[in-house]
Design a protein around this motif. Structure first.
Motif, mmCIF file in Angstrom:
data_model
loop_
_atom_site.group_PDB
_atom_site.id
_atom_site.type_symbol
_atom_site.label_atom_id
_atom_site.label_comp_id
_atom_site.label_asym_id
_atom_site.label_seq_id
_atom_site.Cartn_x
_atom_site.Cartn_y
_atom_site.Cartn_z
ATOM 1 N N ASP A 157 25.599 6.530 102.068
ATOM 2 C CA ASP A 157 26.137 6.267 100.730
ATOM 3 C C ASP A 157 27.211 7.299 100.369
ATOM 4 O O ASP A 157 28.307 6.945 99.916
ATOM 5 N N ASP A 212 31.452 6.672 99.978
ATOM 6 C CA ASP A 212 32.276 7.045 98.836
ATOM 7 C C ASP A 212 33.573 7.714 99.316
ATOM 8 O O ASP A 212 34.662 7.421 98.823
ATOM 9 N N TYR A 247 35.885 5.122 100.944
ATOM 10 C CA TYR A 247 36.589 4.337 99.934
ATOM 11 C C TYR A 247 37.708 5.156 99.297
ATOM 12 O O TYR A 247 38.831 4.681 99.126
ATOM 13 N N ALA A 248 37.383 6.419 98.962
ATOM 14 C CA ALA A 248 38.377 7.281 98.317
ATOM 15 C C ALA A 248 39.576 7.507 99.234
ATOM 16 O O ALA A 248 40.723 7.453 98.798
ATOM 17 N N ILE A 304 28.735 -2.330 95.892
ATOM 18 C CA ILE A 304 30.125 -1.973 95.579
ATOM 19 C C ILE A 304 30.945 -1.684 96.834
ATOM 20 O O ILE A 304 32.058 -2.155 96.979
ATOM 21 N N TYR A 331 38.205 13.169 100.833
ATOM 22 C CA TYR A 331 38.723 12.848 99.505
ATOM 23 C C TYR A 331 40.200 13.217 99.452
ATOM 24 O O TYR A 331 40.574 14.331 99.851
ATOM 25 N N PRO A 332 41.030 12.307 98.979
ATOM 26 C CA PRO A 332 42.459 12.634 98.935
ATOM 27 C C PRO A 332 42.748 13.643 97.824
ATOM 28 O O PRO A 332 42.035 13.703 96.822
ATOM 29 N N TRP A 379 50.378 14.780 90.682
ATOM 30 C CA TRP A 379 49.960 15.405 89.422
ATOM 31 C C TRP A 379 49.126 16.655 89.733
ATOM 32 O O TRP A 379 48.516 16.764 90.787
ATOM 33 N N PRO A 402 46.027 18.920 88.606
ATOM 34 C CA PRO A 402 44.811 18.921 87.783
ATOM 35 C C PRO A 402 44.822 20.019 86.726
ATOM 36 O O PRO A 402 44.271 19.852 85.633
ATOM 37 N N ILE A 410 46.909 18.803 83.532
ATOM 38 C CA ILE A 410 46.593 17.599 82.760
ATOM 39 C C ILE A 410 45.770 17.980 81.533
ATOM 40 O O ILE A 410 44.780 18.707 81.650
ATOM 41 N N VAL A 420 26.430 -0.937 87.996
ATOM 42 C CA VAL A 420 26.127 -1.719 89.195
ATOM 43 C C VAL A 420 25.113 -0.985 90.064
ATOM 44 O O VAL A 420 24.131 -1.568 90.534
ATOM 45 N N ILE A 462 30.219 -8.778 94.483
ATOM 46 C CA ILE A 462 31.050 -8.125 93.478
ATOM 47 C C ILE A 462 32.496 -8.509 93.642
ATOM 48 O O ILE A 462 33.004 -8.562 94.758
ATOM 49 N N ILE A 522 38.681 15.007 86.290
ATOM 50 C CA ILE A 522 39.827 15.828 86.713
ATOM 51 C C ILE A 522 39.349 17.155 87.299
ATOM 52 O O ILE A 522 39.926 17.685 88.249
ATOM 53 N N ARG A 568 38.272 13.369 91.639
ATOM 54 C CA ARG A 568 39.664 13.427 91.221
ATOM 55 C C ARG A 568 40.468 12.193 91.640
ATOM 56 O O ARG A 568 41.374 11.754 90.933
ATOM 57 N N TRP A 569 40.109 11.637 92.808
ATOM 58 C CA TRP A 569 40.864 10.483 93.311
ATOM 59 C C TRP A 569 40.752 9.273 92.389
ATOM 60 O O TRP A 569 41.567 8.353 92.453
ATOM 61 N N PRO A 576 47.120 9.518 86.254
ATOM 62 C CA PRO A 576 47.714 9.997 85.000
ATOM 63 C C PRO A 576 48.068 8.857 84.037
ATOM 64 O O PRO A 576 48.060 9.052 82.815
#
Lengths: 275, 275
Positions: A51, A55, A58-59, A91, A261-262, A267, A269, A272, B81, B95, B190, B196-197, B201
């Motif tokens: 799981d 994630d 997907y990211a 998902i 994770y990208p 931007w 962080p 913001i 979900v 989904i 953020i 974060r991904w 913005p």
């Protein structure tokens, strides 16, 4: 992180180009687990890890994982999905169940409907049965000519090579149950009112062709276990053994894919402000 | 079986034809739970019940359930979900996530892609965002003319009436969070590298249009909460409250649908012998 990456996959993968024999695979093998509790708790921990890795997959959005589940009636395809992929939930996981093709599907080549069902980048796709039915039931029931069946092995390999080159990692699992175990599961299915709807008397016709199916599996596995899309033969008489082995191989594979994770591209962080 | 069927749904459903006001709905409402633990354990038990009911729904194969999840960014659609439908797993739940339409989708009417994504009989379908975006973002960002938007409410009602008449039960949930809660969730998103991904913005532009969005939601809910496809406005600042209420309404609805395992039609369980 599992220390010895690839270890479990190597144990159950069929090496490409070898003269694979299904008879040497024991469906009741205990898989090295001390107890069913141990197997279950390992599978549950691996499902949680899958799981978390999904994630990231997907990211990152750069790769997909395709899991092919094949096995005779009652071999436990649905149970495998529940044990290994329910933690991910619907998902991130897309399932395609392949039944007898519709007229529209039959009006195309046999890989057309399969290609449409492949997971997009970022997703885990599961095939509950697959294009392999076209060299299994199609061969045993003579739904296609021997020449056509013969061509399909190469066509499947070329198709899977395309997927692999395009960012989809492929894992194929044959859920290997014994004929005795199938009998017990069929009897339970018939005896249990809540399970009875899953039974079709025609399933017994397939059971009579058991040896032909096993022979067809053996050939398909021999011809189509490749470096980029290996077949794994999983001892499946004990569902806890089956689940734990598959969960571990899926986890190992995702860890090897190592999705990240990208980082934010355009931007910062720190700059913001949410007002 | 829950004693008072329909009770929870009635509490949160918007009665058709009333002058619904979003301001009267408190996003931080505790939902009548004594503690978050109580809400969580009720939601977990209901998720298990939904899993069992989904098995019956699939076995019966006569009806589908469509769950529409709508809410502003960070309102918790994915979390809902996971909490309500991961027990069912990916096998019985489909989904569809609706993002900005593709050129091909834009070349059709706005309900075309939605219709294709509707669940077949036996399945629970979940829309993560939906055709309502075409009267929400489309209205706020003026992506369609006021006349077109105006027509869409009736078109949506006619479309949902078709689904309903054809065996699909429809539940629509608006996840109602406060502007303050969204700010906190955006800041957390953020600040957390693994989240974060998910941040863009451009989301802050939508946040500036908060009041316009709330007004668009209010109108859509007023115009499209019908007997056969009710809108429910769910207090969503506390995710445990949100999950527990939605799980209970879904469970109640499935219990009311009361799917039954089919009996064997053309075979007699007592006469089948597995050899």
């Amino acid at each position: 992180m599992i220390p010895k990456s690839g270890h479990w996959s190597e144990t159950y993968a069929v090496r490409p180009g070898t003269r694979f024999s299904l008879k040497r695979c024991n469906p009741r093998a205990p898989g090295g687990f001390a107890s069913r509790e141990q197997a279950r708790s390992q599978a549950a921990a691996d499902a949680e890890a899958i799981d978390r890795l999904q994630d990231r997959l997907y990211a990152e959005g750069r790769h997909a994982l395709l899991v092919v589940l094949q096995g005779i009636d009652c071999s436990g395809k649905d149970g495998t999905v529940r044990a290994v992929f329910n933690s991910c939930g619907p998902i991130g996981v897309r399932i395609a169940a392949f039944k007898a093709p519709t007229p529209d599907e039959l009006a195309h080549d046999f890989l057309w409907r399969v290609h449409r069902a492949c997971p997009p980048k970022g997703f885990i796709g599961i095939f509950n049965r697959s294009h392999y039915e076209d060299v299994l039931v199609a061969k045993v029931r003579q739904l296609a000519s021997p020449k056509t069946i013969e061509q399909r092995y190469d066509q499947i390999n070329a198709f899977e090579a395309l997927l692999s080159a395009s960012g989809t990692r492929i894992l194929k699992f044959m859920l290997n149950i014994s004929k005795q175990e199938q009998a017990e599961r069929l009897r339970e299915r018939i005896a249990t009112p809540e399970k009875r709807w899953k039974f079709n008397p025609a399933d017994l016709e397939d059971r009579k062709l058991w040896n032909d199916y096993m022979r067809a599996y053996e050939i398909a596995i021999r011809r189509c276990s490749t470096q980029h899309a290996p077949w794994h033969v999983i001892p499946a008489d004990h569902n806890w053994v089956r689940n734990a082995i598959i969960a571990r191989i899926v986890r190992e594979t995702l860890e090897e894919m190592d999705p990240q994770y990208p980082k934010p591209k355009d931007w910062n962080p720190a700059k913001i402000r949410v007002v």
